[in-house]
Design an enzyme around this catalytic site. Structure first.
Site, PDB file in Angstrom:
ATOM      1  N   TYR A  49      83.610 -21.726  52.870  1.00  0.00           N
ATOM      2  CA  TYR A  49      84.823 -22.221  53.516  1.00  0.00           C
ATOM      3  C   TYR A  49      84.534 -22.612  54.961  1.00  0.00           C
ATOM      4  O   TYR A  49      83.888 -21.881  55.717  1.00  0.00           O
ATOM      5  CB  TYR A  49      85.922 -21.149  53.496  1.00  0.00           C
ATOM      6  CG  TYR A  49      87.141 -21.535  54.284  1.00  0.00           C
ATOM      7  CD1 TYR A  49      88.083 -22.419  53.753  1.00  0.00           C
ATOM      8  CD2 TYR A  49      87.337 -21.066  55.583  1.00  0.00           C
ATOM      9  CE1 TYR A  49      89.191 -22.812  54.492  1.00  0.00           C
ATOM     10  CE2 TYR A  49      88.437 -21.442  56.335  1.00  0.00           C
ATOM     11  CZ  TYR A  49      89.361 -22.327  55.778  1.00  0.00           C
ATOM     12  OH  TYR A  49      90.444 -22.705  56.512  1.00  0.00           O
TER      13      TYR A  49
ATOM     14  N   TYR B 112     122.903  12.168  82.022  1.00  0.00           N
ATOM     15  CA  TYR B 112     121.801  11.956  81.082  1.00  0.00           C
ATOM     16  C   TYR B 112     120.625  11.182  81.671  1.00  0.00           C
ATOM     17  O   TYR B 112     119.482  11.417  81.312  1.00  0.00           O
ATOM     18  CB  TYR B 112     122.310  11.213  79.840  1.00  0.00           C
ATOM     19  CG  TYR B 112     123.116  12.046  78.881  1.00  0.00           C
ATOM     20  CD1 TYR B 112     123.630  13.286  79.260  1.00  0.00           C
ATOM     21  CD2 TYR B 112     123.380  11.598  77.599  1.00  0.00           C
ATOM     22  CE1 TYR B 112     124.377  14.052  78.383  1.00  0.00           C
ATOM     23  CE2 TYR B 112     124.118  12.355  76.706  1.00  0.00           C
ATOM     24  CZ  TYR B 112     124.620  13.585  77.100  1.00  0.00           C
ATOM     25  OH  TYR B 112     125.344  14.334  76.226  1.00  0.00           O
TER      26      TYR B 112
ATOM     27  N   PHE C 246      91.678 -12.669  60.532  1.00  0.00           N
ATOM     28  CA  PHE C 246      92.298 -13.481  61.586  1.00  0.00           C
ATOM     29  C   PHE C 246      93.794 -13.224  61.710  1.00  0.00           C
ATOM     30  O   PHE C 246      94.429 -13.667  62.658  1.00  0.00           O
ATOM     31  CB  PHE C 246      92.079 -14.973  61.305  1.00  0.00           C
ATOM     32  CG  PHE C 246      92.385 -15.364  59.874  1.00  0.00           C
ATOM     33  CD1 PHE C 246      93.647 -15.212  59.333  1.00  0.00           C
ATOM     34  CD2 PHE C 246      91.381 -15.879  59.064  1.00  0.00           C
ATOM     35  CE1 PHE C 246      93.931 -15.560  58.025  1.00  0.00           C
ATOM     36  CE2 PHE C 246      91.661 -16.242  57.748  1.00  0.00           C
ATOM     37  CZ  PHE C 246      92.938 -16.083  57.224  1.00  0.00           C
TER      38      PHE C 246
END
Length: 713
Positions: free
Chosen positions: A106, A349, A398
């Site tokens: 390829y 908080y 990839f």
């Protein structure tokens, strides 16, 4: 076992591929998370500052990538391991020989992606065409907006790609890697498009522009050491590459573009800074507790030990260390003990649960850092050239999913840190919540002409809103691409870019918050000095007016002094100090009430003019109105001239290095409406310091005495 030709049929594995008892690498991943996050940040900073980065393919770190990307060639040099040459050349030779043998591979003999059914024997020409058709980016040079990838991200991408290719599975000549290294060491930066990659078959489009410079394509551009534009020929000349442009051999174009280096390179830059900013938020949470007269109980180790989360435990221990022995905490404890109803039993908080809020963000950031470090040391081409088994492996390394997922998670953590910073800032500037500090942290004499950080609070809301929007994930917006061949794709670079944007916003917020905290520290200093002057004057006037009667006899009102001073001690200074003797402000009202209460308790003696306390009230107030405003102004003037009656408590706190840096090296000043200087000018100074890395050492200095262990329960 041997074959008929005498050669072994056994698979020849590279040393690093041997079974080491951890074939799935979970143990290795866990080992890397041992130790404290603070120690990891220290290691990262130390690595970032080294003058040389040596690449061998397997030991590159996030901090090294950030260093090469941002420090420039004047400060850091890249070296490639000569030991890697043999493996790199072997894979390159294998590709050339396999093509001569007619092996079908390829990207070497085939077309690309969905058109890989096509075949060619012109391997070099195929690589040239690959680079040409991938040069599909838009730069927008003739428009006001720029669509060019930042140079730092490009430098990071080149470094990461060299590191990958050095491992010898990619089929590329060593001299190309040497050329890329020369680019880095001579500050030659190819121009890459900002957009156009889905980080699926790697970052194809942007990486193709690096290949375009290497091959001398006419559309390719670069910049030099002084940001001057360079053609490919000029880039080669400045870099000292005398071999001329590269004529790509089979597979070499694919080796250059078929990887995740741009996404992971930018992710490395982002994570280096994010690790520092989350540590900063731990320290600033403790500073907030100091200036807000918070209760340090929220850092007690038992609370966090029972929750079991290491990020939370460490965050609490760091805050506990900052607050342990703090002069502010000691003073606040006295206030809480003598007047327990002055403030709520528990802090809100944004302060009390800050370890619980930040802890998971620390864990996410650490995990993302390690994930990206694995990625920058990975081989992410296709196909992979396995010389030892004489084959090309067709796979999908990839696919940049680790980048997309890590960056989405990191961006969400950044947004959560930003939300906490905004909540803490909002409490700090609000006089309903900040325990006696002035509204908007106004520092001037006349609050009607000083609105302090009001504009900053609006800006912070804008920053926070944009940051919360950016927290939305990128990776769930995948589009099928390239004729449905790349039908799932990571969007790694897009997520890295958005996380870089989020990081910039967090820097804006952190800069604003740091200046606000320093303003609050100075206001506490002003408060302490002005309160001392008020107490001194009230005591003087009480002794003068209330001790004796008209004939010099001791007067019953002399017993009021102690209660009068209690009023001064308990009343918030900034509630009255702009006009301390105003009948409309609480100080004079409460002082009068003390005298009235004493008069009502005076019984029959109140009927006699010589023993009446009521008759003393007018004289007391008249004397106080004559003297107190002058005393207050004198105390304020002495402070402005550097001669305060009482020193600044911050100097006796572990958080002092941070304050000292903001006020000293960054050269910010106490903000008031009486001065021409705007808040934004001061925020800009701190923002630049954060971006330049100058805040790192003061931050670490705050924790230099911490041994990495919470205080004993």
């Amino acid at each position: 076992m041997e074959s008929a030709n005498g050669k072994s049929n056994c698979i020849q594995r590279r040393p690093e591929m041997k079974n080491d008892g951890d074939p799935l690498k979970w143990k290795a991943a866990a080992e890397l998370l041992k130790g404290s996050h603070l120690d990891e940040v220290k290691r990262m900073v130390e690595e970032y500052r080294r003058p040389v980065v040596r690449l061998g393919g397997e030991t590159l770190t996030v901090s090294q990538v950030a260093a090469v990307a941002t420090r420039g060639a004047a400060a850091i040099t890249v070296e490639v391991a000569e030991a890697a040459r043999g493996g790199v050349e072997a894979s390159s030779d294998w590709v050339v020989e396999s093509m001569k043998r007619g092996t079908d591979s390829y990207g070497v003999t085939t077309g690309f992606g969905a058109t890989s059914y096509r075949r060619t024997k012109q391997g070099g020409a195929l690589q040239i065409e690959l680079i040409r058709f991938l040069n599909a980016g838009i730069f927008g040079n003739s428009t006001e907006s720029s669509h060019t990838l930042p140079h730092s991200a490009t430098r990071a991408a080149m470094l990461v790609r060299i590191n990958t290719l050095l491992q010898g599975y990619s089929g590329i000549r060593f001299q190309i890697l040497e050329a890329l290294t020369k680019f880095l060491n001579k500050d030659i930066t190819p121009l890459l498009p900002l957009r156009g990659t889905i980080t699926a078959s790697g970052d194809l489009v942007p990486l193709s522009y690096i290949a375009a410079v290497l091959t001398g394509r006419p559309n390719a551009k670069a910049t030099g050491p002084h940001n001057e534009p360079l053609s490919p020929a000029q880039a080669f000349a400045v870099a000292g590459i005398e071999t001329g442009f590269f004529e790509l051999q089979p597979k070499e174009g694919l080796a250059l573009v078929n990887g995740t280096a741009v996404g992971s390179g930018l992710a490395s830059i982002v994570l280096f800074e994010t690790n520092i900013l989350v540590l900063l938020s731990e320290v600033t949470s403790a500073v907030l507790a100091e200036v807000m007269q918070g209760k340090p109980e929220f850092t007690d180790h038992l609370t966090h030990k029972l929750k079991h989360h290491p990020g939370q435990i460490e965050a609490a221990a760091i805050m506990e260390h900052i607050l342990d022995g703090s002069s502010y905490v000691k003073e606040a404890q006295k206030i809480h003990e003598t007047d327990p109803l002055q403030k709520p039993k528990q802090d809100r908080y944004a302060l009390r649960t800050s370890p619980q809020w930040l802890g998971p963000q620390i864990e996410v950031i650490r995990a993302s850092t390690r994930s990206i470090e694995r990625e920058i040391n990975s081989v992410n081409d296709n196909p992979l050239i396995d010389v030892s088994r004489n084959k090309a492996l067709h796979g999908g390394n990839f696919q940049g999913t680790p980048i997309g997922v890590s960056m989405d998670n990191t961006r969400l953590a950044i947004a959560s840190i930003g939300k906490l910073v905004f909540a803490q800032f909002s409490e700090l500037v609000n006089d309903f919540y900040n325990n006696g500090l002035p509204s908007n942290l106004s520092g001037g004499r006349n609050p009607s002409l000083d609105y302090g950080f009001k504009g900053a609070e609006i800006a912070m809301a804008a920053y926070c809103s944009e940051l919360q929007f950016l927290a939305n994930p990128v990776t769930n917006h995948v589009q099928s691409a390239e004729q449905h061949n790349q039908d799932v794709n990571s969007l790694g670079l897009i997520s890295s870019r958005k996380t870089a944007e989020a990081l910039e916003i967090l820097k804006l917020m952190s800069s604003t918050f740091l200046v606000a905290l320093c303003q609050a520290i100075d206001l506490r200093h002003v408060e302490e000095n002005l309160k001392a002057s008020v107490k001194n004057m009230v005591s003087q006037v009480a002794k003068k007016v209330l001790t004796t009667g008209s004939n010099g006899e001791l007067h019953p009102s002399r017993f009021c002094e102690k209660e009068l001073l209690k009023v001064v001690e308990r009343e918030h200074v900034f509630a009255y100090i702009d006009d301390p003797t105003s009948d409309n402000y609480p100080l004079m009202q409460k002082l009068r009430q003390v005298l009235v209460d004493q008069a009502l308790a005076n019984g029959e003696d109140e009927k006699s003019l010589s023993t009446s306390i009521f008759h003393k009230i007018g004289a007391f107030e008249e004397e106080l109105k004559a003297l107190l405003p002058k005393e207050v102004e004198n105390a304020r003037s002495e402070m402005e001239n550097g001669r305060p009656m009482i020193g600044n408590r911050i100097e006796n706190c572990r958080s002092y290095p941070l304050y000292k840096f903001v006020r000293g090296e960054a050269e910010t000043s106490f903000l008031t409406g009486e001065k021409d200087r705007s808040p934004g000018e001061e925020f800009d100074k701190v923002f630049s310091a954060i971006c330049d890395g100058r805040l790192i050492d003061p931050l670490l200095d705050c924790l230099k005495e911490w041994d990495g262990v919470p205080l004993p329960i």
